[in-house]
Design a protein around this motif. Sequence first.
Motif, PDB file in Angstrom:
ATOM      1  N   GLU A  56      -1.989   3.242  -4.057  1.00  0.00           N
ATOM      2  CA  GLU A  56      -3.119   2.895  -3.196  1.00  0.00           C
ATOM      3  C   GLU A  56      -3.763   4.052  -2.446  1.00  0.00           C
ATOM      4  N   MET A  57      -3.274   5.280  -2.641  1.00  0.00           N
ATOM      5  CA  MET A  57      -3.818   6.348  -1.797  1.00  0.00           C
ATOM      6  C   MET A  57      -5.109   6.935  -2.370  1.00  0.00           C
ATOM      7  N   PRO A 112      -3.681   6.197   4.843  1.00  0.00           N
ATOM      8  CA  PRO A 112      -3.491   4.774   4.542  1.00  0.00           C
ATOM      9  C   PRO A 112      -2.867   4.032   5.729  1.00  0.00           C
ATOM     10  N   GLU A 113      -2.494   4.765   6.759  1.00  0.00           N
ATOM     11  CA  GLU A 113      -1.871   4.199   7.968  1.00  0.00           C
ATOM     12  C   GLU A 113      -1.826   5.315   9.010  1.00  0.00           C
ATOM     13  N   PHE A 172      -7.355   3.604   4.757  1.00  0.00           N
ATOM     14  CA  PHE A 172      -7.857   3.486   3.384  1.00  0.00           C
ATOM     15  C   PHE A 172      -6.715   3.186   2.428  1.00  0.00           C
ATOM     16  N   ARG A 173      -6.858   2.083   1.701  1.00  0.00           N
ATOM     17  CA  ARG A 173      -5.861   1.778   0.661  1.00  0.00           C
ATOM     18  C   ARG A 173      -6.605   1.222  -0.541  1.00  0.00           C
ATOM     19  N   ARG A 208     -10.352  -2.186   1.238  1.00  0.00           N
ATOM     20  CA  ARG A 208      -9.991  -0.805   0.864  1.00  0.00           C
ATOM     21  C   ARG A 208     -10.221   0.146   2.030  1.00  0.00           C
ATOM     22  N   GLU A 209     -11.216  -0.160   2.846  1.00  0.00           N
ATOM     23  CA  GLU A 209     -11.281   0.503   4.147  1.00  0.00           C
ATOM     24  C   GLU A 209     -11.137  -0.590   5.188  1.00  0.00           C
ATOM     25  N   PHE A 210     -10.176  -0.464   6.060  1.00  0.00           N
ATOM     26  CA  PHE A 210      -9.987  -1.451   7.121  1.00  0.00           C
ATOM     27  C   PHE A 210      -9.610  -0.704   8.394  1.00  0.00           C
TER      28      PHE A 210
END
Length: 423
Positions: A63-64, A79-80, A110-111, A121-123
Amino acid sequence: MYQAPRGTQDILPEDEPYWRQVEKQMRRQARLANYGEIQTPTFEETGVFARGVGATTDIVEKEMYTFLDKGGDSMTLRPEATAGIVRAYLQRGMASRPQPVKLFMLLNTFRYDKPQKGRFREFHQIDFEAIGEADPSVDAELVALHWRLYAELGLRDLSLQVNSIGDHNCRPAYIALLADYFRQHLDGLCEECQRRLETNPLRLLDEKRPQCQAVLEGAPRSADHLCDACRAHFETWLSYVEAAGIPFEINSRLVRGLDYYTRSVWEVWPPVVGAQSTLGGGGRYDGLAEQLGGRPTPGVGFASGVERIILEIKDQQVDMPSPTAPDVFVVYQAEGGKLAAFRLAEELRAQGISADLSFGDRKLGKQLSAADRARARFALILGEDELASGTVTLKDLQSGGDQRRVSRHDLVSVLRQADAATQ
Ligand code: HAM
């Protein structure tokens, strides 16, 4: 026409009250428990996440958003938050401050995930961390803060799931036991689980596919295989959570999706649990600083997806304040009045009164409907008479259209009084 990339969103003004409310509550809880705000970069060297989050996690495997920059270095969009914050803690010498260092952050993450309801995918995440202290009461402080954040946003019927997954002393033996158990029950596991068994057996416990559930139900529980120190940590943590008056459920299958966790893990679930509904989760990560090349440093924290919180607020139909609206909408006779209206709007703004007006020479009636649509409290009408006499007509759009003449001289104080009366 271009479209926003799949899994990204445009957050429009009508959603602003939700975002404002969530951010306000985050800051309030941070202040109440003395957490300081930090901002780390949107991207880091890839190793921060590959080593920190763990090479066999879904995040790192699939997911990166990783890219080579123009200097040839591998970078990754975060991603975190946790790995970047611990990197900053180590790099900025925060170990020499009073411990724990308590930090919070609101960030975009971003994942490259499969977009669906509540999965983007962007949250955005709200993230809280306390670094440098092993005491389980810190874990309890964070759980309490996490819980209060939702409660004070008006969310109800949530459930707090807790577990302990041990540490480097007891976890290897537990994982070996778990892997043995799964190998004896291979037939009851899907292909993905069989593959995972070789890389990350603990993660199987989190599998949701129905065909694997019977095997998972019978799996050994980490809480039954903790060393004495981890058991004592788990029990003390829960006694503090209980003391904070927060109900919890021990969930022996809660393992979380990131590899840095040790001992405490928790998640908060909404009343209707779907695959993508976890509101937030966290845990302790006593080995993470070492993974990133630092000295052994305990830490604990959680993150919560802002979009998920907002979906839940909407599902639970929690009342939100209305989107912001102007105090006044200046309405003018197209001929001769526009420059005066423009000037009046600017004067009011300079006095801290929010003002809007129509552009493009619209008729008076159209301007009044625009004032209604903007949900302005007052229309300020500047007709010929008003211009000639140095007055405006103040039309109260929220109490059935009462009208009165006010001299320009008194206008600001009349508007301030009206504002004070409605606060
Ligand atoms: P996480 O469980 O991967 O933990 O993510 C935390 C929260 O972010 C989830 O509970 C969910 O609300 C939200 N979230 C995750 N993925 C998505 C997505 N694709 N779309 C929308 N929301 C999503 C962490 O990130 C850890 N860093 C938490 C932590 C902090 N542990 C210790 N400190």
